[in-house]
Design a protein around this motif. Structure first.
Motif, PDB file in Angstrom:
ATOM      1  N   ALA A   1      45.634  31.178  37.645  1.00  0.00           N
ATOM      2  CA  ALA A   1      46.205  30.208  38.579  1.00  0.00           C
ATOM      3  C   ALA A   1      45.100  29.477  39.339  1.00  0.00           C
ATOM      4  O   ALA A   1      44.086  30.067  39.691  1.00  0.00           O
ATOM      5  CB  ALA A   1      47.120  30.917  39.582  1.00  0.00           C
TER       6      ALA A   1
ATOM      7  N   PHE B   1      49.921  35.009  42.872  1.00  0.00           N
ATOM      8  CA  PHE B   1      49.398  33.683  42.536  1.00  0.00           C
ATOM      9  C   PHE B   1      48.123  33.411  43.339  1.00  0.00           C
ATOM     10  O   PHE B   1      47.101  33.007  42.790  1.00  0.00           O
ATOM     11  CB  PHE B   1      50.448  32.612  42.831  1.00  0.00           C
ATOM     12  CG  PHE B   1      50.076  31.227  42.373  1.00  0.00           C
ATOM     13  CD1 PHE B   1      50.585  30.720  41.192  1.00  0.00           C
ATOM     14  CD2 PHE B   1      49.218  30.422  43.119  1.00  0.00           C
ATOM     15  CE1 PHE B   1      50.247  29.432  40.750  1.00  0.00           C
ATOM     16  CE2 PHE B   1      48.880  29.151  42.702  1.00  0.00           C
ATOM     17  CZ  PHE B   1      49.391  28.650  41.512  1.00  0.00           C
TER      18      PHE B   1
ATOM     19  N   ARG C   1      45.371  35.556  42.242  1.00  0.00           N
ATOM     20  CA  ARG C   1      45.138  35.422  40.801  1.00  0.00           C
ATOM     21  C   ARG C   1      45.242  36.773  40.089  1.00  0.00           C
ATOM     22  O   ARG C   1      44.336  37.195  39.382  1.00  0.00           O
ATOM     23  CB  ARG C   1      43.788  34.757  40.551  1.00  0.00           C
ATOM     24  CG  ARG C   1      43.706  33.372  41.158  1.00  0.00           C
ATOM     25  CD  ARG C   1      42.326  32.816  41.047  1.00  0.00           C
ATOM     26  NE  ARG C   1      42.284  31.463  41.591  1.00  0.00           N
ATOM     27  CZ  ARG C   1      41.203  30.909  42.069  1.00  0.00           C
ATOM     28  NH1 ARG C   1      40.060  31.546  42.058  1.00  0.00           N
ATOM     29  NH2 ARG C   1      41.234  29.694  42.553  1.00  0.00           N
TER      30      ARG C   1
ATOM     31  N   HIS D   1      49.401  35.596  36.939  1.00  0.00           N
ATOM     32  CA  HIS D   1      48.781  34.433  37.576  1.00  0.00           C
ATOM     33  C   HIS D   1      47.252  34.516  37.588  1.00  0.00           C
ATOM     34  O   HIS D   1      46.601  33.882  38.424  1.00  0.00           O
ATOM     35  CB  HIS D   1      49.324  34.276  39.001  1.00  0.00           C
ATOM     36  CG  HIS D   1      50.808  34.090  39.052  1.00  0.00           C
ATOM     37  ND1 HIS D   1      51.419  32.923  38.654  1.00  0.00           N
ATOM     38  CD2 HIS D   1      51.793  34.936  39.405  1.00  0.00           C
ATOM     39  CE1 HIS D   1      52.728  33.059  38.782  1.00  0.00           C
ATOM     40  NE2 HIS D   1      52.974  34.267  39.236  1.00  0.00           N
TER      41      HIS D   1
ATOM     42  N   HIS E   1      53.288  24.064  41.676  1.00  0.00           N
ATOM     43  CA  HIS E   1      53.458  25.398  41.100  1.00  0.00           C
ATOM     44  C   HIS E   1      54.546  26.088  41.906  1.00  0.00           C
ATOM     45  O   HIS E   1      54.539  26.006  43.141  1.00  0.00           O
ATOM     46  CB  HIS E   1      52.154  26.204  41.198  1.00  0.00           C
ATOM     47  CG  HIS E   1      50.982  25.493  40.605  1.00  0.00           C
ATOM     48  ND1 HIS E   1      50.656  25.563  39.277  1.00  0.00           N
ATOM     49  CD2 HIS E   1      50.059  24.682  41.182  1.00  0.00           C
ATOM     50  CE1 HIS E   1      49.571  24.833  39.047  1.00  0.00           C
ATOM     51  NE2 HIS E   1      49.199  24.283  40.200  1.00  0.00           N
TER      52      HIS E   1
END
Length: 152
Positions: A61, A51, A54, A58, A40
């Motif tokens: 993710a 990320f 989250r 994202h 990623h």
């Protein structure tokens, strides 16, 4: 979590890198090395933290098994990202490997003070760069036993 070579489960690797050429070389290393793990890519420190937490784009993710972190990033540099990772109880054990062009001693010292798991200077030669990425994958995802992820 067992070593990756015996689990049969591909690892999720978060590459935090703003240089498109280095992203391409990393992807090439995975392809040439027939590395079946999932890479990623995010291009700045703010996106890296989104990320990992989250957030926003994202939200879905996966929790990465390892982070490959450049130091020289826009919006939030690698030191700031690493500091925030280590300050978060759900991320503090996440392996973070600094993969940067800087060979400055103060960057090395600062990264280890912020509890980086390893510090690697990116080779200038593309072939050596690819080999470095392959060795990271082999060591961190095949040899090392990683702690279980928290917060999943």
């Amino acid at each position: 979590m067992p070593p990756r070579d015996t689990s049969g489960v591909p690892a999720d690797i978060l590459l935090v890198e703003d240089n498109p050429g280095d992203v391409r070389l990393t992807q090439e290393a995975f392809k040439e090395g027939q590395i079946c793990n999932t890479l990623h890519v995010v291009t700045d420190g703010v996106e890296a933290l989104d990320f990992l937490h989250r957030r926003d784009a994202h939200a879905d993710a996966p929790r990465p098994d390892i982070v490959l972190l450049d130091l020289n990033l826009p919006r939030k540099n690698g030191d700031e990202v690493l500091d925030e990772i280590r300050a978060d109880s759900t991320l503090e054990r996440l392996p973070v490997v600094i993969l940067t062009s800087s060979s400055a001693e103060e960057d090395v010292v600062q990264s280890y003070e912020l509890q980086a798991n390893a510090y690697l200077t990116k080779p200038v030669d593309p072939t050596e760069f690819i080999e470095t990425v392959r060795s990271i994958q082999e060591f961190w995802l095949s040899v090392v036993r990683l702690p279980p992820c928290d917060g999943d």
